[in-house]
Design an enzyme around this catalytic site. Sequence first.
Site, PDB file in Angstrom:
ATOM      1  N   LYS A   1       0.842  -1.197   0.000  1.00  0.00           N
ATOM      2  CA  LYS A   1       0.000   0.000   0.000  1.00  0.00           C
ATOM      3  C   LYS A   1       0.881   1.252   0.000  1.00  0.00           C
ATOM      4  O   LYS A   1       2.090   1.158   0.216  1.00  0.00           O
ATOM      5  CB  LYS A   1      -0.938  -0.021   1.210  1.00  0.00           C
ATOM      6  CG  LYS A   1      -0.234  -0.045   2.545  1.00  0.00           C
ATOM      7  CD  LYS A   1      -1.231  -0.166   3.677  1.00  0.00           C
ATOM      8  CE  LYS A   1      -0.567   0.224   5.000  1.00  0.00           C
ATOM      9  NZ  LYS A   1      -1.513   0.502   6.039  1.00  0.00           N
TER      10      LYS A   1
ATOM     11  N   ARG B   1      -9.535   0.917  15.487  1.00  0.00           N
ATOM     12  CA  ARG B   1      -9.470   1.443  14.131  1.00  0.00           C
ATOM     13  C   ARG B   1     -10.553   0.649  13.404  1.00  0.00           C
ATOM     14  O   ARG B   1     -11.637   0.503  13.957  1.00  0.00           O
ATOM     15  CB  ARG B   1      -8.044   1.219  13.603  1.00  0.00           C
ATOM     16  CG  ARG B   1      -7.655   2.146  12.491  1.00  0.00           C
ATOM     17  CD  ARG B   1      -6.167   2.107  12.205  1.00  0.00           C
ATOM     18  NE  ARG B   1      -5.756   0.916  11.457  1.00  0.00           N
ATOM     19  CZ  ARG B   1      -4.561   0.784  10.888  1.00  0.00           C
ATOM     20  NH1 ARG B   1      -3.671   1.750  10.966  1.00  0.00           N
ATOM     21  NH2 ARG B   1      -4.246  -0.317  10.223  1.00  0.00           N
TER      22      ARG B   1
ATOM     23  N   TYR C   1      14.933  31.336   2.466  1.00  0.00           N
ATOM     24  CA  TYR C   1      13.748  31.992   3.052  1.00  0.00           C
ATOM     25  C   TYR C   1      13.908  32.190   4.561  1.00  0.00           C
ATOM     26  O   TYR C   1      14.393  31.296   5.261  1.00  0.00           O
ATOM     27  CB  TYR C   1      12.519  31.102   2.851  1.00  0.00           C
ATOM     28  CG  TYR C   1      11.982  31.053   1.447  1.00  0.00           C
ATOM     29  CD1 TYR C   1      11.717  32.218   0.726  1.00  0.00           C
ATOM     30  CD2 TYR C   1      11.687  29.821   0.862  1.00  0.00           C
ATOM     31  CE1 TYR C   1      11.198  32.145  -0.554  1.00  0.00           C
ATOM     32  CE2 TYR C   1      11.162  29.735  -0.415  1.00  0.00           C
ATOM     33  CZ  TYR C   1      10.924  30.905  -1.126  1.00  0.00           C
ATOM     34  OH  TYR C   1      10.403  30.834  -2.386  1.00  0.00           O
TER      35      TYR C   1
ATOM     36  N   MET D   1      10.061  24.669  -1.452  1.00  0.00           N
ATOM     37  CA  MET D   1       9.100  23.739  -2.045  1.00  0.00           C
ATOM     38  C   MET D   1       9.800  22.761  -2.995  1.00  0.00           C
ATOM     39  O   MET D   1       9.536  21.560  -2.977  1.00  0.00           O
ATOM     40  CB  MET D   1       8.011  24.522  -2.789  1.00  0.00           C
ATOM     41  CG  MET D   1       6.851  23.670  -3.243  1.00  0.00           C
ATOM     42  SD  MET D   1       5.643  24.614  -4.164  1.00  0.00           S
ATOM     43  CE  MET D   1       4.842  25.546  -2.874  1.00  0.00           C
TER      44      MET D   1
END
Length: 380
Positions: free
Chosen positions: A37, A135, A273, A321
């Site tokens: 998965k 769950r 940044y 990013m």
Amino acid sequence: MRKEYLTWLEIDAKAFSKNIRTIRKLAGPRLIAAAVKSNGYGHGLGQILTLLKKEDVEYVAVHSLEEARLSRQGGWKRNILVVGYIPLVDLKAVIDLNLELTVYNLETITILGKLAEKSKRMINIHLKVETGTNRQGVEFGKISRVVSLIKGSPYLHLKGVSTHFANIEDTTDHTYANFQLEQFNKIVQKIHSLELYPEYRHTACSAALLLFEDTKFELVRPGIAIYGLWPSKETYLSYRLAGGSNGVLVPILTWKTRVIQIKDVPPDAFIGYGCTYRTSVKTKLAVLPVGYYDGYDRSLSNLAYVLIKGKRAPIRGRICMNLMMVDITDIRGVKLEEPVVLLGKDGKEQITADQMASWAGTVNYEVMSRINGNIPRVIV
Ligand SMILES: Cc1ncc(COP(=O)(O)O)c(C=O)c1O
């Protein structure tokens, strides 16, 4: 061929085979459902299926219908166990794609039963039961109703009964896992008392497979271990303390990119940044085309390092990013498009998924499964 890529993942076929051999040894005669998965835990669903086709593995475990579809399209002809959820409107696909669905809702069982009857096809289902993870899973008090619904559906075959442990990898205290196992055994007895006899009981994720003989039953569902990673430090520790040898699992993934610019930065200059890093000396920087969009965690800003020419190059400033900057002042001879290892081995140095996870305050599962699915994966 690989030279064409700017950023790519290499999947080590030999190491993968070794991990599967380890798992087969631990599983013995039980069936194995390899958890593929989340894009094969980030390694690439297609690539992992290609490798699994050569291995002695009976099932893959996927989360979603989409993953099941991709697995069939990728030529996986053996069993597919869906462990997540398929929306009621899409249940016909279970029949069309010959899937084995994990069920835990009356609605799913009812609709699937009707569809199976209409198409006159026997459908294998696996009942997930609640043992304390809270769950997915049917609660003890609802077992009788569920069993009578399955028994009343002539085209549904209860092939398996399963549960998933809450606290088997995060601790060396296995009291809660043992409690869940007891609950599981009670529920199985209850199902038997109602005259339904699923052939496959399955509870074992990697940690259970590595540590607990009693959890293995007839089928095991390892995930992280097939990719050569330990579920946790505690699992590793418990395994070693129980006499298990080192090196039985080998990480199969290396994440690479290339330098896209080299520059000299003067002392007292800010980098990136937020001006979070300031040079104190003349610094040589390499710019890399990888950022948090690619799955490289932003919390590794000013914290982690990458490997260039087998040496550590610390990250300077914030991860952007799509870009990051690393310090190569002390690494000689770095050229434009020089290969860079973000995760994996380079010479004598290695950055592990566990190291990255500990830098980012998370687990290796998240580090791996977050690697952007668009990055090319190459089997080597
Ligand atoms: C239902 C189920 N089975 C098996 C696994 C495999 O677990 P692991 O990767 O810890 O082996 C998972 C993963 O979370 C799961 O959700």
